[in-house]
Design an enzyme around this catalytic site. Structure first.
Site, short mmCIF file in Angstrom:
data_model
loop_
_atom_site.label_atom_id
_atom_site.label_comp_id
_atom_site.label_asym_id
_atom_site.label_seq_id
_atom_site.Cartn_x
_atom_site.Cartn_y
_atom_site.Cartn_z
N ASP A 198 6.75 -4.67 25.17
CA ASP A 198 8.05 -4.19 25.62
C ASP A 198 9.17 -5.15 25.21
O ASP A 198 10.21 -4.99 25.90
CB ASP A 198 7.97 -3.93 26.91
CG ASP A 198 7.06 -2.61 27.47
OD1 ASP A 198 6.95 -1.77 26.74
OD2 ASP A 198 6.16 -2.82 28.39
N ASP B 214 5.20 4.76 22.42
CA ASP B 214 6.46 3.92 22.94
C ASP B 214 6.68 2.75 21.82
O ASP B 214 7.87 2.43 22.03
CB ASP B 214 6.15 3.30 24.53
CG ASP B 214 5.29 4.56 25.40
OD1 ASP B 214 4.33 4.80 24.94
OD2 ASP B 214 5.65 4.67 26.58
#
Length: 383
Positions: free
Chosen positions: A100, A161
């Protein structure tokens, strides 16, 4: 007072200024709530922010919202807040426990560098990009999603993602001239296109590989209904992420994937234009919604409209934004901290069902800025 945009798009006019009203509400909400926020918002519970001191995986979206507010209003108080909150993410540059880093540093530090030119923002974001490419599995040609390097759990997992984190690497390649960053981004995107995008133009959330040999194992999910379902936010990550990869590389295969995912979404979206959390939930189309999937779709399809010249994608993006403004704003609650309601974080885990989410609010503001002030959006997003 919110600055009036110098020019209003014809597209916005077709919605009677609803986009402007939505953005004005977002700005007013941030003015009211930002002084009360003491840690990074991660979601809401009973309409009030839940937070994480280190930002969790969503920390970049709070300064990102403040940057969007600054670009729309030209109010330096938003700029100062954005910078102070972005600085709080500095310890995360070298905490290499998941993929992330793009979510954390692109809307915060990369945007700060683009808007201010201060090299400290560039240098910090490059540290994060350097950590992200360490997660690349050479055998499988993918970026590992979860878990610290060297740990066995999740060592062979890639997730849809991660398409959103590749722009950090493309930016790093551009500012350094070092092609390693973009090479990793391109390799990962090609692997995602091969294994995560199905022949029917839907996506899986997770794909597993043998981490030692790179051999493919198969589709899986954590946040979708099943391994073969279509988690709506994941589908929107694909629309946006593949479009951006085409923009950065010129590889038309990426554009083709984004268009296929967008076309499927437009064909299967319900009339209210707020996606069900998983398009293939047995309760669809009457299951709980996810407003964040609508916001990411809107931003991604605006990219597609610009890249293809096809007005169909702009029309769909505007329908998403109009629907969000009409049915998801927190205008009826005096206590709500978030701009949007009806976001669903992780339905299978019963973790955050139809709540406020910081990434929903960020991508809402990003998408509307693209429509109302494309000149200002370009400064932040390099589009």
């Amino acid at each position: 007072m919110v600055a009036t945009p110098a020019t209003a798009s014809a597209a916005d006019a077709s919605y009677g200024g609803n986009l402007r009203g939505t953005m004005d509400y977002a700005i007013a909400k941030l003015r009211a709530v930002a002084p009360t926020v003491t840690a990074f918002p991660t979601g809401t519970k009973f309409e009030k922010y839940t937070t994480a001191a280190d930002g969790s995986w969503v920390g970049g979206f709070w300064p990102g919202q403040l940057w969007m507010a600054y670009l729309y209003t030209n109010d330096d108080s938003f700029k100062q807040l954005a910078e102070s909150w972005a600085l709080k993410l500095a310890p995360r540059q070298t905490q290499n426990t998941d993929h992330d880093l793009g979510f954390l540093f692109t809307p915060s530090w990369v945007t700060a560098f683009r808007l201010t030119g201060e090299t400290s923002w560039r240098d910090g974001a490059l540290v994060a990009a350097g950590e992200l490419i360490k997660r690349f599995n050479e055998k499988g040609q993918f970026i590992r999603a979860w878990g610290a390097l060297g740990t066995p759990a999740n060592a062979g997992r890639m997730i849809i993602d991660t398409m959103m984190n590749l722009d950090l690497l493309c930016w790093a390649a551009k500012v350094t001239g070092d092609s390693r960053y973009q090479d990793v981004a391109v390799a990962h995107a090609k692997t995602a296109a091969r294994y995560m995008v199905r022949p029917d133009n839907t996506t899986c959330h997770v794909f597993d590989f043998d981490p030692d040999t790179g051999a493919p194992i198969g589709q899986n999910t954590v946040q979708g209904y099943s391994a073969t379902s279509c988690w709506s936010r994941g589908q929107s990550w694909g629309v946006y992420g593949f479009a951006r990869m085409f923009h950065r590389t010129g590889d038309r295969a990426f554009l083709d994937v984004s268009r296929r995912l967008a076309d499927w979404t437009i064909q299967h979206i319900t009339d209210d234009y707020i996606p069900v959390w998983d398009y293939r939930s047995p309760l669809a189309p009457y299951d709980v919604k996810d407003s964040s999937a609508a916001t990411v779709n809107a931003a991604g399809m605006l990219d597609l409209a610009k890249l293809t010249g096809n007005p169909r994608y702009e029309a769909a993006a505007l329908r998403f934004l109009d629907a969000l403004g009409r049915s998801c704003l927190t205008t009826r609650s005096a206590r709500a901290d978030a701009i949007l309601a009806r976001g669903t974080r992780n339905r299978p885990a019963e973790d955050g069902v139809e709540i406020g989410l910081p990434y929903a609010d960020y991508y809402l503001m990003e998408a509307i800025l693209r429509v109302l002030r494309p000149d200002r959006a370009t400064l932040a997003l390099d589009i």
